[in-house]
Structures are given as C-alpha cells and as structure tokens.
Motif scaffolding. Structure first.
Motif, PDB file in Angstrom:
ATOM      1  N   ASP A  10       0.816  -1.214   0.000  1.00 36.90           N
ATOM      2  CA  ASP A  10       0.000   0.000   0.000  1.00 36.90           C
ATOM      3  C   ASP A  10       0.849   1.262   0.000  1.00 36.90           C
ATOM      4  O   ASP A  10       0.348   2.349   0.183  1.00 36.90           O
ATOM      5  N   GLY A  11       2.158   1.095  -0.231  1.00 40.92           N
ATOM      6  CA  GLY A  11       3.029   2.249  -0.294  1.00 40.92           C
ATOM      7  C   GLY A  11       3.506   2.716   1.060  1.00 40.92           C
ATOM      8  O   GLY A  11       4.442   3.493   1.173  1.00 40.92           O
ATOM      9  N   GLU A  12       2.902   2.237   2.136  1.00 40.32           N
ATOM     10  CA  GLU A  12       3.289   2.624   3.490  1.00 40.32           C
ATOM     11  C   GLU A  12       4.057   1.488   4.163  1.00 40.32           C
ATOM     12  O   GLU A  12       5.106   1.685   4.751  1.00 40.32           O
ATOM     13  N   ARG A  13       3.508   0.296   4.045  1.00 39.59           N
ATOM     14  CA  ARG A  13       4.059  -0.825   4.800  1.00 39.59           C
ATOM     15  C   ARG A  13       5.495  -1.193   4.439  1.00 39.59           C
ATOM     16  O   ARG A  13       6.240  -1.611   5.322  1.00 39.59           O
ATOM     17  N   PRO A  14       5.941  -1.061   3.158  1.00 39.45           N
ATOM     18  CA  PRO A  14       7.336  -1.428   2.875  1.00 39.45           C
ATOM     19  C   PRO A  14       8.353  -0.665   3.715  1.00 39.45           C
ATOM     20  O   PRO A  14       9.490  -1.123   3.879  1.00 39.45           O
ATOM     21  N   SER A  15       7.980   0.473   4.276  1.00 43.17           N
ATOM     22  CA  SER A  15       8.927   1.194   5.121  1.00 43.17           C
ATOM     23  C   SER A  15       9.231   0.418   6.403  1.00 43.17           C
ATOM     24  O   SER A  15      10.171   0.740   7.122  1.00 43.17           O
ATOM     25  N   ALA A  16       8.434  -0.596   6.668  1.00 46.52           N
ATOM     26  CA  ALA A  16       8.710  -1.465   7.813  1.00 46.52           C
ATOM     27  C   ALA A  16       9.796  -2.487   7.489  1.00 46.52           C
ATOM     28  O   ALA A  16      10.296  -3.161   8.391  1.00 46.52           O
ATOM     29  N   ALA A  17      10.165  -2.598   6.219  1.00 47.69           N
ATOM     30  CA  ALA A  17      11.076  -3.660   5.794  1.00 47.69           C
ATOM     31  C   ALA A  17      12.434  -3.645   6.498  1.00 47.69           C
ATOM     32  O   ALA A  17      12.901  -4.710   6.919  1.00 47.69           O
ATOM     33  N   PRO A  18      13.095  -2.497   6.652  1.00 46.09           N
ATOM     34  CA  PRO A  18      14.417  -2.540   7.317  1.00 46.09           C
ATOM     35  C   PRO A  18      14.359  -3.123   8.730  1.00 46.09           C
ATOM     36  O   PRO A  18      15.231  -3.918   9.108  1.00 46.09           O
ATOM     37  N   ALA A  19      13.347  -2.743   9.492  1.00 40.87           N
ATOM     38  CA  ALA A  19      13.228  -3.266  10.865  1.00 40.87           C
ATOM     39  C   ALA A  19      12.997  -4.772  10.849  1.00 40.87           C
ATOM     40  O   ALA A  19      13.553  -5.505  11.680  1.00 40.87           O
ATOM     41  N   LEU A  20      12.200  -5.240   9.898  1.00 45.11           N
ATOM     42  CA  LEU A  20      11.945  -6.677   9.801  1.00 45.11           C
ATOM     43  C   LEU A  20      13.182  -7.426   9.321  1.00 45.11           C
ATOM     44  O   LEU A  20      13.502  -8.506   9.817  1.00 45.11           O
ATOM     45  N   GLN A  21      13.890  -6.854   8.340  1.00 43.32           N
ATOM     46  CA  GLN A  21      15.090  -7.506   7.818  1.00 43.32           C
ATOM     47  C   GLN A  21      16.171  -7.620   8.895  1.00 43.32           C
ATOM     48  O   GLN A  21      16.827  -8.659   9.037  1.00 43.32           O
ATOM     49  N   GLU A  22      16.364  -6.559   9.668  1.00 45.21           N
ATOM     50  CA  GLU A  22      17.344  -6.613  10.761  1.00 45.21           C
ATOM     51  C   GLU A  22      16.932  -7.672  11.797  1.00 45.21           C
ATOM     52  O   GLU A  22      17.779  -8.392  12.330  1.00 45.21           O
ATOM     53  N   SER A  23      15.643  -7.752  12.055  1.00 46.96           N
ATOM     54  CA  SER A  23      15.145  -8.764  12.998  1.00 46.96           C
ATOM     55  C   SER A  23      15.388 -10.159  12.454  1.00 46.96           C
ATOM     56  O   SER A  23      15.792 -11.070  13.202  1.00 46.96           O
ATOM     57  N   LEU A  24      15.153 -10.345  11.170  1.00 47.93           N
ATOM     58  CA  LEU A  24      15.374 -11.640  10.534  1.00 47.93           C
ATOM     59  C   LEU A  24      16.833 -12.071  10.685  1.00 47.93           C
ATOM     60  O   LEU A  24      17.116 -13.220  11.065  1.00 47.93           O
ATOM     61  N   ALA A  25      17.755 -11.163  10.400  1.00 48.81           N
ATOM     62  CA  ALA A  25      19.184 -11.495  10.511  1.00 48.81           C
ATOM     63  C   ALA A  25      19.541 -11.900  11.941  1.00 48.81           C
ATOM     64  O   ALA A  25      20.256 -12.884  12.162  1.00 48.81           O
ATOM     65  N   GLU A  26      19.017 -11.169  12.907  1.00 49.59           N
ATOM     66  CA  GLU A  26      19.343 -11.477  14.306  1.00 49.59           C
ATOM     67  C   GLU A  26      18.740 -12.806  14.748  1.00 49.59           C
ATOM     68  O   GLU A  26      19.368 -13.563  15.490  1.00 49.59           O
ATOM     69  N   LEU A  27      17.523 -13.085  14.314  1.00 55.55           N
ATOM     70  CA  LEU A  27      16.874 -14.333  14.722  1.00 55.55           C
ATOM     71  C   LEU A  27      17.568 -15.546  14.102  1.00 55.55           C
ATOM     72  O   LEU A  27      17.720 -16.586  14.757  1.00 55.55           O
ATOM     73  N   ILE A  28      17.998 -15.418  12.858  1.00 57.46           N
ATOM     74  CA  ILE A  28      18.761 -16.508  12.236  1.00 57.46           C
ATOM     75  C   ILE A  28      20.088 -16.689  12.979  1.00 57.46           C
ATOM     76  O   ILE A  28      20.496 -17.817  13.287  1.00 57.46           O
ATOM     77  N   ASP A  29      20.741 -15.568  13.291  1.00 60.10           N
ATOM     78  CA  ASP A  29      22.003 -15.637  14.026  1.00 60.10           C
ATOM     79  C   ASP A  29      21.789 -16.290  15.394  1.00 60.10           C
ATOM     80  O   ASP A  29      22.578 -17.136  15.829  1.00 60.10           O
ATOM     81  N   LEU A  30      20.698 -15.921  16.072  1.00 58.67           N
ATOM     82  CA  LEU A  30      20.399 -16.515  17.375  1.00 58.67           C
ATOM     83  C   LEU A  30      20.209 -18.029  17.260  1.00 58.67           C
ATOM     84  O   LEU A  30      20.678 -18.792  18.116  1.00 58.67           O
ATOM     85  N   SER A  31      19.575 -18.467  16.177  1.00 61.93           N
ATOM     86  CA  SER A  31      19.382 -19.907  15.988  1.00 61.93           C
ATOM     87  C   SER A  31      20.720 -20.609  15.758  1.00 61.93           C
ATOM     88  O   SER A  31      20.947 -21.719  16.254  1.00 61.93           O
ATOM     89  N   LEU A  32      21.618 -19.963  15.034  1.00 54.22           N
ATOM     90  CA  LEU A  32      22.935 -20.557  14.772  1.00 54.22           C
ATOM     91  C   LEU A  32      23.794 -20.574  16.033  1.00 54.22           C
ATOM     92  O   LEU A  32      24.483 -21.566  16.328  1.00 54.22           O
ATOM     93  N   LEU A  33      23.759 -19.474  16.778  1.00 53.08           N
ATOM     94  CA  LEU A  33      24.520 -19.400  18.030  1.00 53.08           C
ATOM     95  C   LEU A  33      23.995 -20.420  19.035  1.00 53.08           C
ATOM     96  O   LEU A  33      24.771 -21.052  19.766  1.00 53.08           O
ATOM     97  N   GLY A  34      22.675 -20.589  19.051  1.00 52.83           N
ATOM     98  CA  GLY A  34      22.074 -21.564  19.961  1.00 52.83           C
ATOM     99  C   GLY A  34      22.541 -22.975  19.659  1.00 52.83           C
ATOM    100  O   GLY A  34      22.849 -23.757  20.562  1.00 52.83           O
TER     101      GLY A  34
END
Ligand SMILES: [Fe+2]
Length: 156
Positions: A10-34
């Motif tokens: 809708d032209g608004e929601r993609p601005s949420a992408a950086p926060a989600l992408q950073e979260s994705l990287a951290e969660l994958i890293d947390l799974s690997l560290l675990g």
C-alpha cells in the motif's frame, strides 16, 4: 538486486522492511549461536543447557520464518543468506571450541540483552509505520524476554 513481487503493497508498509530484515538477521544468528552452544557446551549443567538451547533454536527458527514471510507479505524480500546474516546481525560472536556451561549462560544473557534492546528500538519505530509488523515483533520479543529470564536465573 531488485526482484519482482506479487505481494500486496500500500506504499506505506514497505517502510517497515528494514526493521523486519534486521530482525530476521538477528533471529537466524540466534538460531545458529544456539546450536553452536548446544553442541559444544560442557559442565555440571550440560544436560539442562543442551536441552534449553534447542528450545532457543526452535523458537528463533520459527520466528525467523514468521518475520521473513511478513517481509514478503508487505511487498519486500526476505534475505536470510549467511553473508547477509553475518553483515546485519548485531549479536555478539561466540568463541570457537568447547564452551563451559557458565560461559554459555553468560553469553546467552548478553545475546538476549542485545537483541531485546534492538527489538524494542524497532518496535518503537514501527509504531508510526506498520502496527501489524510492530505487533509481530512485540510477540516475538515477549518470548525472547521470557527466555532471557530463564538464562539469567541460572547465573546465581
Ligand atoms: Fe542436538
């Protein structure tokens, strides 16, 4: 590289992408560290930590999948490549080799403290852009805080 997407936007929601992408990287890293800690931990609390770390991994993997699919749902792309995770995750590094149980607990508390602080920052930022993505990260962070408490309780 830009890719085409059939996801709604809708032209608004993609601005949420950086926060989600950073979260994705951290969660994958947390799974690997675990998993790294799950394999290499030793000491009196081996059995409990070995099992507890698989709970960490299971939740981190499930959450990463949820966040990745939210990224695509808002018209962005999810990037879970190892090189991207290494570049974007803000989590501390875990030393190689055998890991004493006390080292693992201290490390996990540090990792949770870092990711919870980052998540709360992103949650704050998403309040003005995408409340659905914000809600998703709030739910994940509530569980991260519960898991963090469980490691903190082992530090006595
Ligand atoms: Fe295992």
């Amino acid at each position: 590289m830009s890719t085409t997407s059939t996801a709604p936007s809708d032209g608004e929601r993609p601005s949420a992408a950086p926060a989600l992408q950073e979260s994705l990287a951290e969660l994958i890293d947390l799974s690997l560290l675990g998993k790294q800690a799950h394999w290499n931990v030793y000491g009196k609390n081996f059995r409990a930590l070995h099992q507890q770390l698989d709970d960490v991994v299971e939740f981190a993997r499930q959450s990463a999948d949820t966040v990745a699919e939210r990224l695509v749902a808002i018209g962005a792309n999810a990037d879970g490549r190892a090189s991207t995770v290494a570049a974007e995750s803000g989590l501390p590094a875990l030393e190689e080799g055998s890991l004493p149980d006390t080292t693992v607990v201290t490390f996990m508390v540090e990792a949770y403290t870092t990711t919870i602080a980052n998540m709360r920052h992103r949650i704050e930022a998403l309040g003005s852009t995408d409340s659905v993505s914000q809600d998703l990260l709030i739910g994940i962070t509530a569980e991260l805080e519960k898991q963090s408490w469980m490691f903190q309780a082992e530090m006595a």
